[in-house]
Scaffold this motif. Structure first.
Motif, mmCIF file in Angstrom:
data_model
loop_
_atom_site.group_PDB
_atom_site.id
_atom_site.type_symbol
_atom_site.label_atom_id
_atom_site.label_comp_id
_atom_site.label_asym_id
_atom_site.label_seq_id
_atom_site.Cartn_x
_atom_site.Cartn_y
_atom_site.Cartn_z
ATOM 1 N N TYR A 296 0.681 -1.398 -0.142
ATOM 2 C CA TYR A 296 -0.270 0.154 0.043
ATOM 3 C C TYR A 296 0.622 1.226 -0.032
ATOM 4 C CZ TYR A 296 -3.790 3.174 1.166
ATOM 5 O OH TYR A 296 -4.554 3.895 0.892
ATOM 6 N N GLY A 297 0.116 2.349 -1.010
ATOM 7 C CA GLY A 297 0.799 3.382 -0.488
ATOM 8 C C GLY A 297 1.826 3.841 -2.315
ATOM 9 N N ARG A 298 2.680 4.691 -2.012
ATOM 10 C CA ARG A 298 3.099 5.348 -2.966
ATOM 11 C C ARG A 298 4.386 4.529 -2.659
ATOM 12 N NH1 ARG A 298 1.833 11.449 -4.051
ATOM 13 N NH2 ARG A 298 -0.568 11.299 -3.974
ATOM 14 N N ASN A 299 6.087 4.359 -3.860
ATOM 15 C CA ASN A 299 7.251 4.127 -4.260
ATOM 16 C C ASN A 299 7.262 2.809 -4.239
ATOM 17 O OD1 ASN A 299 9.706 5.044 -5.017
ATOM 18 N ND2 ASN A 299 10.850 5.008 -2.896
ATOM 19 N N HIS A 300 6.275 1.800 -5.028
ATOM 20 C CA HIS A 300 6.519 0.690 -4.625
ATOM 21 C C HIS A 300 6.336 0.201 -6.292
ATOM 22 C CE1 HIS A 300 6.404 0.907 -0.475
ATOM 23 N NE2 HIS A 300 4.394 1.529 -0.764
ATOM 24 N N ILE A 301 6.783 -0.278 -5.916
ATOM 25 C CA ILE A 301 6.718 -1.691 -7.892
ATOM 26 C C ILE A 301 6.379 -2.790 -7.766
ATOM 27 C CG2 ILE A 301 8.428 -1.751 -10.063
ATOM 28 C CD1 ILE A 301 9.942 0.496 -9.516
ATOM 29 N N ILE A 302 5.490 -3.137 -8.497
ATOM 30 C CA ILE A 302 5.104 -4.521 -8.792
ATOM 31 C C ILE A 302 5.601 -4.483 -10.047
ATOM 32 C CG2 ILE A 302 2.610 -5.761 -8.806
ATOM 33 C CD1 ILE A 302 2.479 -4.462 -6.415
ATOM 34 N N VAL A 303 6.197 -6.562 -10.275
ATOM 35 C CA VAL A 303 6.734 -6.786 -11.193
ATOM 36 C C VAL A 303 5.143 -8.140 -11.283
ATOM 37 C CG1 VAL A 303 8.992 -8.169 -12.265
ATOM 38 C CG2 VAL A 303 9.290 -5.495 -10.551
ATOM 39 N N LYS A 304 5.771 -8.117 -12.587
ATOM 40 C CA LYS A 304 4.213 -9.931 -12.613
ATOM 41 C C LYS A 304 4.891 -9.631 -14.136
ATOM 42 C CE LYS A 304 -0.201 -7.201 -12.761
ATOM 43 N NZ LYS A 304 -0.711 -7.198 -14.242
ATOM 44 N N SER A 305 4.131 -11.110 -14.732
ATOM 45 C CA SER A 305 4.292 -11.336 -16.008
ATOM 46 C C SER A 305 3.216 -10.800 -16.751
ATOM 47 C CB SER A 305 4.682 -12.758 -16.382
ATOM 48 O OG SER A 305 3.094 -13.978 -15.598
ATOM 49 N N ASP A 306 2.777 -11.328 -17.848
ATOM 50 C CA ASP A 306 1.902 -10.255 -18.957
ATOM 51 C C ASP A 306 0.697 -11.583 -19.183
ATOM 52 O OD1 ASP A 306 2.861 -8.287 -18.546
ATOM 53 O OD2 ASP A 306 3.914 -8.310 -20.231
ATOM 54 N N ILE A 307 1.241 -12.840 -18.219
ATOM 55 C CA ILE A 307 0.484 -14.067 -18.530
ATOM 56 C C ILE A 307 -0.809 -14.327 -17.918
ATOM 57 C CG2 ILE A 307 1.102 -15.007 -16.404
ATOM 58 C CD1 ILE A 307 0.726 -17.595 -17.507
#
Length: 339
Positions: A296-307
């Motif tokens: 939750y909040g800013r300054n975070h990055i989600i890394v995930k595949s496009d599957i």
């Protein structure tokens, strides 16, 4: 949203949110909002055994009710459980709570809500296992919404003004072992390779390779069940990673995470602790939805595949392609962009 009519300023409020680690962290902004709205009220909290360290010595919580919910599932101990229930129900009723709020929304928590006999018993309309039968007031939370915002809907319904979302953490005195670790290792990042579902775990070899190319050392945190995974990461890191998985209690875990420069993590409870501290988080997601349970909040990055099949919310999968498709290089680029 319809406001719940509170006829008098509450003197005593009970929050029922026994588990899990991440869910309790998500509840902290709710706690903050309620305490702001009713500063003179005593707030009590029902928490699961093993997680009480997250709320012990919390300046906003007057009393903890620690329940052994796992033991309650053991049919061999049904007699002892029945005796415990009878005693607990009477003690809860004797507290004479003005408001009881069930953030868990399961049959067990609904029964505890009803056992208080409070005149105002609040829960979600979408609560499961028939728990809505025990509420006097129901609030629509929604599904495709972050858990933090969902809990704050109930806070708003009982009269709280939500201006800032704050995560009030408990008061923790740093242990000697944690102090020494921080002194010895210097600047560090936290790695969280564990998760309750196997399908939410990025490969340990990937964590190890990533640790080997980062510009600072990493500390691997987790439970005792993560210890073997952590050993593999240590080996693959070439000495850049240090495992303390299974060697900390919750308070020490909070302290370690709070001192990190950033965190690289699966969808897990420690991920939410890092986000609560405002530490940059690189979170690797596969079968679950970051809209609901991301940091939750800013300054975070989600890394995930496009599957296309993700998020599927499956705890078992023959091949977890959504996690396997996330490369070390992709996560490394995310780390470099925020740190």
């Amino acid at each position: 949203m319809n406001k719940i009519s509170i006829k008098k300023i509450p003197k005593k409020i009970l929050v029922i949110k026994p588990s899990s680690l991440g869910d309790i962290v998500h509840s902290l902004p709710f706690l903050n909002a309620v305490k702001d709205a009713f500063p003179s009220a005593e707030i009590h909290w029902v928490v699961a055994k093993g997680l009480e360290g997250l709320l012990e010595n919390h300046p906003m919580v007057k009393r903890l009710w620690v329940i052994n919910k796992d033991q309650w599932k053991n049919l061999k101990k049904i007699k002892e459980t029945a005796i415990e229930f009878k005693s607990l129900f009477k003690e809860l009723e004797d507290e004479s709570y003005d408001i009881v709020i069930d953030l868990q929304g399961l049959l067990r928590s609904g029964i505890l809500t009803y056992a208080t006999r409070a005149s105002v018993r609040v829960g979600f309309k979408e609560a499961r296992e028939g728990s809505i039968l025990f509420y006097t007031h129901k609030v629509k939370g929604g599904r495709e919404i972050h858990a933090v915002d969902r809990y704050l809907k109930i806070a708003s319904a009982v009269g709280c003004e939500i201006e800032d979302v704050k995560f009030p953490m408990p008061l923790i005195i740093e242990s000697k072992s944690v102090k020494k670790l921080k002194e010895d290792i210097g600047d560090y990042a936290v790695l969280v390779p564990g998760a309750r579902w196997k399908t939410k775990r990025w490969q340990p070899a990937n964590f190890g390779k990533l640790a080997s190319i980062l510009d600072i050392k990493t500390v691997i945190v987790g439970s005792a069940s993560d210890a073997e995974i952590a050993k593999g990461i240590e080996f693959c890191s070439g000495g850049k990673a240090l495992s303390i998985a299974g060697k900390t209690d919750i308070k020490e875990l909070i302290s370690i995470i709070g001192g990190a420069r950033y965190a690289i993590t699966n969808d897990s409870g420690p991920m939410h602790i890092a986000a609560a501290f405002g530490i940059p988080v690189v979170a690797i997601f596969g079968p679950t939805n970051p809209v609901r349970t991301g940091p939750y909040g800013r300054n975070h990055i989600i890394v995930k595949s496009d599957i296309g099949c993700a998020p599927c919310y499956k705890k078992n999968c023959k091949r977890v392609k959504c996690m396997d498709d996330v490369s070390v290089e992709k996560v490394y680029e995310a780390v470099m962009s925020i740190c």
